[in-house]
Enzyme design. Structure first.
Site, PDB file in Angstrom:
ATOM      1  N   THR A 123     -15.626 197.087 -39.286  1.00  0.00           N
ATOM      2  CA  THR A 123     -14.326 196.711 -39.854  1.00  0.00           C
ATOM      3  C   THR A 123     -14.002 197.515 -41.111  1.00  0.00           C
ATOM      4  OG1 THR A 123     -13.174 194.900 -40.983  1.00  0.00           O
ATOM      5  CG2 THR A 123     -15.559 194.772 -40.974  1.00  0.00           C
ATOM      6  N   ASP A 124     -12.718 197.628 -41.412  1.00  0.00           N
ATOM      7  CA  ASP A 124     -12.279 198.272 -42.666  1.00  0.00           C
ATOM      8  C   ASP A 124     -12.810 197.530 -43.896  1.00  0.00           C
ATOM      9  OD1 ASP A 124     -10.700 195.963 -42.421  1.00  0.00           O
ATOM     10  OD2 ASP A 124      -8.787 196.989 -42.688  1.00  0.00           O
ATOM     11  N   GLU A 125     -13.139 196.222 -43.710  1.00  0.00           N
ATOM     12  CA  GLU A 125     -13.520 195.403 -44.875  1.00  0.00           C
ATOM     13  C   GLU A 125     -14.810 195.869 -45.530  1.00  0.00           C
ATOM     14  OE1 GLU A 125     -13.000 191.246 -44.726  1.00  0.00           O
ATOM     15  OE2 GLU A 125     -11.325 191.375 -43.346  1.00  0.00           O
ATOM     16  N   TYR A 147     -18.782 187.724 -45.144  1.00  0.00           N
ATOM     17  CA  TYR A 147     -18.452 188.360 -43.857  1.00  0.00           C
ATOM     18  C   TYR A 147     -18.572 189.875 -43.949  1.00  0.00           C
ATOM     19  CZ  TYR A 147     -15.508 190.621 -40.373  1.00  0.00           C
ATOM     20  OH  TYR A 147     -15.035 191.483 -39.411  1.00  0.00           O
ATOM     21  N   LYS A 151     -21.261 192.533 -42.217  1.00  0.00           N
ATOM     22  CA  LYS A 151     -20.850 193.650 -41.346  1.00  0.00           C
ATOM     23  C   LYS A 151     -21.353 194.974 -41.928  1.00  0.00           C
ATOM     24  CE  LYS A 151     -18.475 193.558 -38.134  1.00  0.00           C
ATOM     25  NZ  LYS A 151     -18.781 193.359 -36.691  1.00  0.00           N
TER      26      LYS A 151
HETATM   27  P1  NAD Z   1     -13.695 186.744 -32.551  1.00  0.00           P
HETATM   28  O1  NAD Z   1     -14.205 185.872 -33.626  1.00  0.00           O
HETATM   29  O2  NAD Z   1     -12.411 186.431 -31.876  1.00  0.00           O
HETATM   30  O3  NAD Z   1     -14.787 186.882 -31.397  1.00  0.00           O
HETATM   31  C1  NAD Z   1     -16.166 187.001 -31.638  1.00  0.00           C
HETATM   32  C2  NAD Z   1     -16.911 186.668 -30.342  1.00  0.00           C
HETATM   33  O4  NAD Z   1     -18.320 186.805 -30.599  1.00  0.00           O
HETATM   34  C3  NAD Z   1     -16.688 185.240 -29.835  1.00  0.00           C
HETATM   35  O5  NAD Z   1     -16.438 185.236 -28.455  1.00  0.00           O
HETATM   36  C4  NAD Z   1     -18.019 184.533 -30.151  1.00  0.00           C
HETATM   37  O6  NAD Z   1     -18.329 183.485 -29.250  1.00  0.00           O
HETATM   38  C5  NAD Z   1     -18.986 185.689 -30.031  1.00  0.00           C
HETATM   39  N1  NAD Z   1     -20.220 185.461 -30.789  1.00  0.00           N
HETATM   40  C6  NAD Z   1     -20.344 185.015 -32.071  1.00  0.00           C
HETATM   41  N2  NAD Z   1     -21.642 184.922 -32.398  1.00  0.00           N
HETATM   42  C7  NAD Z   1     -22.354 185.340 -31.310  1.00  0.00           C
HETATM   43  C8  NAD Z   1     -23.743 185.489 -31.039  1.00  0.00           C
HETATM   44  N3  NAD Z   1     -24.680 185.185 -31.956  1.00  0.00           N
HETATM   45  N4  NAD Z   1     -24.123 185.946 -29.820  1.00  0.00           N
HETATM   46  C9  NAD Z   1     -23.193 186.245 -28.879  1.00  0.00           C
HETATM   47  N5  NAD Z   1     -21.869 186.108 -29.077  1.00  0.00           N
HETATM   48  C10 NAD Z   1     -21.459 185.665 -30.286  1.00  0.00           C
HETATM   49  O7  NAD Z   1     -13.667 188.190 -33.213  1.00  0.00           O
HETATM   50  P2  NAD Z   1     -12.686 189.408 -32.970  1.00  0.00           P
HETATM   51  O8  NAD Z   1     -11.536 189.278 -33.863  1.00  0.00           O
HETATM   52  O9  NAD Z   1     -12.497 189.610 -31.514  1.00  0.00           O
HETATM   53  O10 NAD Z   1     -13.594 190.582 -33.544  1.00  0.00           O
HETATM   54  C11 NAD Z   1     -14.481 191.301 -32.698  1.00  0.00           C
HETATM   55  C12 NAD Z   1     -15.242 192.299 -33.530  1.00  0.00           C
HETATM   56  O11 NAD Z   1     -14.322 193.188 -34.170  1.00  0.00           O
HETATM   57  C13 NAD Z   1     -16.067 191.677 -34.653  1.00  0.00           C
HETATM   58  O12 NAD Z   1     -17.284 192.373 -34.736  1.00  0.00           O
HETATM   59  C14 NAD Z   1     -15.225 191.885 -35.907  1.00  0.00           C
HETATM   60  O13 NAD Z   1     -16.038 191.998 -37.042  1.00  0.00           O
HETATM   61  C15 NAD Z   1     -14.532 193.194 -35.569  1.00  0.00           C
HETATM   62  N6  NAD Z   1     -13.205 193.389 -36.191  1.00  0.00           N
HETATM   63  C16 NAD Z   1     -12.211 192.481 -36.016  1.00  0.00           C
HETATM   64  C17 NAD Z   1     -10.952 192.716 -36.571  1.00  0.00           C
HETATM   65  C18 NAD Z   1      -9.800 191.748 -36.395  1.00  0.00           C
HETATM   66  O14 NAD Z   1      -8.753 191.964 -37.002  1.00  0.00           O
HETATM   67  N7  NAD Z   1      -9.923 190.721 -35.582  1.00  0.00           N
HETATM   68  C19 NAD Z   1     -10.717 193.883 -37.302  1.00  0.00           C
HETATM   69  C20 NAD Z   1     -11.773 194.789 -37.469  1.00  0.00           C
HETATM   70  C21 NAD Z   1     -13.004 194.537 -36.885  1.00  0.00           C
HETATM   71  O1  TDX Z   2      -3.978 180.876 -43.981  1.00  0.00           O
HETATM   72  C1  TDX Z   2      -4.022 182.054 -44.387  1.00  0.00           C
HETATM   73  N1  TDX Z   2      -3.199 182.432 -45.416  1.00  0.00           N
HETATM   74  C2  TDX Z   2      -3.194 183.685 -45.939  1.00  0.00           C
HETATM   75  O2  TDX Z   2      -2.435 183.997 -46.866  1.00  0.00           O
HETATM   76  C3  TDX Z   2      -4.917 183.032 -43.834  1.00  0.00           C
HETATM   77  C4  TDX Z   2      -5.850 182.661 -42.696  1.00  0.00           C
HETATM   78  C5  TDX Z   2      -4.898 184.295 -44.365  1.00  0.00           C
HETATM   79  N2  TDX Z   2      -4.087 184.615 -45.402  1.00  0.00           N
HETATM   80  C6  TDX Z   2      -4.122 185.994 -45.943  1.00  0.00           C
HETATM   81  C7  TDX Z   2      -5.490 186.494 -46.325  1.00  0.00           C
HETATM   82  C8  TDX Z   2      -5.416 187.971 -46.024  1.00  0.00           C
HETATM   83  O3  TDX Z   2      -4.864 188.661 -47.144  1.00  0.00           O
HETATM   84  O4  TDX Z   2      -3.689 186.857 -44.882  1.00  0.00           O
HETATM   85  C9  TDX Z   2      -4.451 188.064 -44.857  1.00  0.00           C
HETATM   86  C10 TDX Z   2      -5.132 188.180 -43.506  1.00  0.00           C
HETATM   87  O5  TDX Z   2      -6.111 187.175 -43.441  1.00  0.00           O
HETATM   88  P1  TDX Z   2      -7.030 186.978 -42.138  1.00  0.00           P
HETATM   89  O6  TDX Z   2      -6.163 186.859 -40.945  1.00  0.00           O
HETATM   90  O7  TDX Z   2      -8.023 185.911 -42.434  1.00  0.00           O
HETATM   91  O8  TDX Z   2      -7.731 188.428 -42.037  1.00  0.00           O
HETATM   92  P2  TDX Z   2      -8.579 189.274 -43.103  1.00  0.00           P
HETATM   93  O9  TDX Z   2      -9.175 188.413 -44.132  1.00  0.00           O
HETATM   94  O10 TDX Z   2      -7.709 190.406 -43.560  1.00  0.00           O
HETATM   95  O11 TDX Z   2      -9.741 189.819 -42.128  1.00  0.00           O
HETATM   96  C11 TDX Z   2      -9.406 190.303 -40.805  1.00  0.00           C
HETATM   97  O12 TDX Z   2      -9.355 191.695 -40.763  1.00  0.00           O
HETATM   98  C12 TDX Z   2     -10.539 192.416 -40.720  1.00  0.00           C
HETATM   99  C13 TDX Z   2     -10.333 189.750 -39.745  1.00  0.00           C
HETATM  100  O13 TDX Z   2     -10.429 188.357 -39.848  1.00  0.00           O
HETATM  101  C14 TDX Z   2     -11.671 190.378 -39.788  1.00  0.00           C
HETATM  102  O14 TDX Z   2     -12.481 189.943 -38.687  1.00  0.00           O
HETATM  103  C15 TDX Z   2     -11.544 191.861 -39.719  1.00  0.00           C
HETATM  104  O15 TDX Z   2     -12.779 192.462 -39.913  1.00  0.00           O
END
Ligand code: NAD
Ligand code: TDX
Length: 333
Positions: A123-125, A147, A151
């Site tokens: 992730t970018d984070e 988190y 990562k």
């Molecule tokens: P998500 O939370 O929707 O899905 C995560 C999945 O992993 C779920 O199905 C969960 O059951 C499974 N999981 C959790 N713990 C596990 C374990 N111990 N063993 C097997 N499975 C397990 O997440 P997402 O948003 O789909 O993100 C997927 C990946 O992309 C993550 O690695 C996250 O860090 C990365 N990512 C997400 C975002 C975003 O904006 N959503 C952005 C950048 C990177």
């Molecule tokens: O209720 C809310 N109110 C609010 O203001 C929530 C849930 C979020 N926020 C803000 C926090 C952040 O600035 O919105 C922005 C986005 O929040 P999230 O959706 O929780 O995402 P973020 O914290 O940016 O992280 C996401 O992007 C990178 C994903 O959850 C991560 O899995 C990914 O790695």
């Protein structure tokens, strides 16, 4: 090609499985997922009977099931993670177990069975926050939350397996994804579904933090390219370049759902809240990737999807979800 996709029942993983099965008619996919609160087999209802797809319920930190699956595949793509920043602040334990120890367990199995490619979805984070400019893949890691720190730990382990054992690894680091099947705890699906339920939307601080919004299928296209053309040992940033403050994003969602700004509830800020993430994507652009989904169109389609698929999210916004939000708000008092 035989692939092990971990975390395939989550948001990005399920979109990626659907994308791969459609695009490559000879690929076989094993999906290993623990089905935590956000893992949901409803996300894959349309492909569950596909003979080229098989689901296994299990933990990526469980060596036994991991080895059983890894010995039969060519490639591992690790999406599995605890992924929500707010939860990591309340209960970091599972983040360390899954994001770090789980990745370690997969890397060990990949080494033992001489896997051809190991792709770590990061992730970018991990770079931390910056007010101006863009992070390059070579920038140091500076994570802020449990988190992002977990990562970052997984990224460093993955790179160590390349340097020490020549394990053929690649890492992707993307910005915030949005689209169908995203668990309604992340800002976009939370706000859409709250408004559809007639509830206010909780905006942290004054809503001035910025995020870059990447449509999930653009991320799938990028991961596909990296799988086939990425250089072993390399990290690739993935971003849309479309940045919004959270307040701007909220106003777009409100407008689409015909609501005014009285539906915003400004709540106490998230501790350690990163101000902005932004990535330099010149490296993946040189490989031939560009985002093709326009935010204005894709956000409308995303809102429509949540409107039409209330069966999917309504059951998620009850029980444990409500308990969790109650605790969130107690914390904010
Ligand atoms: P998500 O939370 O929707 O899905 C995560 C999945 O992993 C779920 O199905 C969960 O059951 C499974 N999981 C959790 N713990 C596990 C374990 N111990 N063993 C097997 N499975 C397990 O997440 P997402 O948003 O789909 O993100 C997927 C990946 O992309 C993550 O690695 C996250 O860090 C990365 N990512 C997400 C975002 C975003 O904006 N959503 C952005 C950048 C990177
Ligand atoms: O209720 C809310 N109110 C609010 O203001 C929530 C849930 C979020 N926020 C803000 C926090 C952040 O600035 O919105 C922005 C986005 O929040 P999230 O959706 O929780 O995402 P973020 O914290 O940016 O992280 C996401 O992007 C990178 C994903 O959850 C991560 O899995 C990914 O790695």
């Amino acid at each position: 090609m035989k692939l092990l996709i971990t975390g395939g029942a989550g948001f990005i993983g399920s979109n990626f499985i659907r994308y791969l099965l459609k695009k490559y008619k000879n690929y076989k996919i094993f999906n290993l997922d623990k089905l935590t609160y956000c893992g949901n087999l409803d996300n894959l209802i349309d492909v569950e009977k596909n003979p080229r797809y098989k689901f296994f319920k299990g933990d990526i930190a469980d060596k036994k099931i991991v080895e059983k699956l890894v010995k039969n595949v060519d490639v591992i793509i690790n999406f599995a993670a605890e992924s929500h920043v707010d939860r990591s602040i309340l209960e970091p334990d599972s983040f360390i177990k899954t994001d770090i120890f789980g990745t370690f367990t997969l890397l060990e199995a990949a080494k033992k069975f001489k896997i051809k490619k190991f792709i770590q979805i990061s992730t970018d984070e991990v770079y931390g926050s910056r007010k101006i400019g863009y992070f390059k893949e070579t920038d140091p890691l500076n994570p802020s939350s449990p988190y992002s720190a977990s990562k970052a730990g997984a990224d460093l382990l993955t790179l160590a397996y390349f340097k020490t054992y020549n394990l053929p690894v690649l890492i992707t680091r993307s910005t915030n994804n949005y689209g169908p099947y995203q668990y309604p705890e992340k800002i976009i699906p939370l706000f859409i579904t709250n408004l559809l339920e007639g509830k206010k939307v909780p905006l942290y601080g004054r809503g001035l933090n910025k995020r870059d919004w990447l449509y999930v299928l653009d991320n799938c296209r990028a991961i596909d390219l990296i799988l086939h053309k990425g250089k072993i040992g390399e990290i690739y940033n993935i971003a849309s370049g479309y940045e919004l403050t959270n307040l701007e994003l909220t106003k777009i969602i409100l407008k689409e759902l015909n609501k005014d700004e009285s539906w915003i509830e400004f709540v106490k800020d998230r501790p350690g809240h990163d101000f902005r993430y932004a990535l330099d994507c010149s490296k993946i652009k040189k490989l031939g990737w560009r985002p093709i989904y326009q935010f204005k169109k894709a956000i409308k389609e995303t809102i429509d999807w949540y409107k039409k698929n209330q069966w999917w999210w309504k059951k998620l916004k009850s029980g444990k979800f409500l308990e969790y939000y109650k605790r969130q708000y107690e914390k904010k008092e």
